[in-house]
Design a protein around this motif. Structure first.
Motif, PDB file in Angstrom:
ATOM      1  N   LEU A 105     -21.607  -6.287  -6.834  1.00 35.48           N
ATOM      2  CA  LEU A 105     -20.422  -5.827  -6.069  1.00 35.48           C
ATOM      3  C   LEU A 105     -20.854  -5.337  -4.524  1.00 35.48           C
ATOM      4  CD1 LEU A 105     -18.096  -3.764  -8.524  1.00 35.48           C
ATOM      5  CD2 LEU A 105     -17.525  -6.224  -7.574  1.00 35.48           C
ATOM      6  N   MET A 106     -21.620  -4.550  -4.257  1.00 33.71           N
ATOM      7  CA  MET A 106     -22.082  -3.946  -3.167  1.00 33.71           C
ATOM      8  C   MET A 106     -22.585  -5.194  -2.169  1.00 33.71           C
ATOM      9  SD  MET A 106     -21.003  -0.941  -2.763  1.00 33.71           S
ATOM     10  CE  MET A 106     -20.850   0.758  -2.993  1.00 33.71           C
ATOM     11  N   PRO A 107     -23.498  -5.567  -2.786  1.00 34.50           N
ATOM     12  CA  PRO A 107     -24.240  -6.656  -1.670  1.00 34.50           C
ATOM     13  C   PRO A 107     -23.360  -7.930  -1.519  1.00 34.50           C
ATOM     14  CG  PRO A 107     -25.222  -6.572  -3.901  1.00 34.50           C
ATOM     15  CD  PRO A 107     -24.477  -5.406  -3.986  1.00 34.50           C
ATOM     16  N   VAL A 108     -22.798  -8.342  -2.363  1.00 37.83           N
ATOM     17  CA  VAL A 108     -21.922  -9.669  -2.416  1.00 37.83           C
ATOM     18  C   VAL A 108     -20.736  -9.136  -1.261  1.00 37.83           C
ATOM     19  CG1 VAL A 108     -20.410 -11.295  -3.467  1.00 37.83           C
ATOM     20  CG2 VAL A 108     -22.592 -10.733  -4.162  1.00 37.83           C
ATOM     21  N   VAL A 109     -20.012  -8.182  -1.366  1.00 41.79           N
ATOM     22  CA  VAL A 109     -19.019  -7.859  -0.791  1.00 41.79           C
ATOM     23  C   VAL A 109     -19.555  -7.749   0.882  1.00 41.79           C
ATOM     24  CG1 VAL A 109     -17.296  -6.029  -0.003  1.00 41.79           C
ATOM     25  CG2 VAL A 109     -17.269  -6.783  -2.375  1.00 41.79           C
ATOM     26  N   VAL A 110     -20.670  -7.042   1.039  1.00 42.55           N
ATOM     27  CA  VAL A 110     -21.274  -6.835   2.384  1.00 42.55           C
ATOM     28  C   VAL A 110     -21.531  -8.217   2.955  1.00 42.55           C
ATOM     29  CG1 VAL A 110     -23.125  -5.891   3.603  1.00 42.55           C
ATOM     30  CG2 VAL A 110     -22.078  -4.549   1.939  1.00 42.55           C
ATOM     31  N   MET A 111     -21.958  -9.033   2.142  1.00 40.54           N
ATOM     32  CA  MET A 111     -22.592 -10.330   2.764  1.00 40.54           C
ATOM     33  C   MET A 111     -21.265 -11.040   3.003  1.00 40.54           C
ATOM     34  SD  MET A 111     -25.954 -11.599   0.310  1.00 40.54           S
ATOM     35  CE  MET A 111     -25.136 -11.788  -1.256  1.00 40.54           C
TER      36      MET A 111
END
Length: 151
Positions: A105-111
């Motif tokens: 969730l965190m890395p994909v949303v930030v990307m």
């Protein structure tokens, strides 16, 4: 009592607690709907990213995603170790943090934010992301009995 003896005793207490946690995880978490939700979130986030990423920026986005994942798992583990929060339905008993948050969730949303709002003020985007995570995401996962803030 020497320091070595104290560390040995602490190690065996930790090992015993870890063994107890694994047994509890198998009995109470594995294959529950919350466990399936965590596995599904982890896989679906990455599938969505693969489908909708900007192919020319894949490497740049992955660098950012890896950084966010490492930072997220480090801070999450510190919070768990300090008993600020815990996860009642973790995807795996081995990692104390919640894998869907830290590695999906965190890395994909930030990307996706970097990809789609690269020309906007990063402080505003970060503030919106933080507010949504803290005041929407966490209460939802608390309601689902996955996230448990203790302090």
């Amino acid at each position: 009592m020497s320091k070595t003896t104290g560390m040995r005793e602490t190690f065996w207490e930790y090992h015993e607690a870890f063994t107890h946690r694994n047994i509890a995880w198998k009995d109470e978490v594995l294959f529950t709907w919350q466990w399936w939700l965590g596995v599904s979130l982890t896989i679906s986030c990455w599938i969505l990213w693969i489908l909708f990423r900007n192919r020319e920026s894949t490497d740049r986005l992955l660098y950012a995603g890896i950084f966010v994942a490492l930072l997220s798992v480090t801070l999450d583990n510190i919070g768990v170790q300090l008993s600020a929060w815990n996860y009642l339905k973790p995807v795996t008993p081995v990692i104390p943090s919640y894998i869907p948050f830290d590695f999906a969730l965190m890395p994909v949303v930030v990307m996706f934010l970097i990809q789609n709002f690269y020309n906007r003020n990063p402080w505003i985007i970060g503030l919106i992301f933080g507010v949504l995570t803290a005041f929407v995401g966490e209460p939802i996962f608390k309601l689902l009995s996955i996230y448990n803030p203790t302090n």
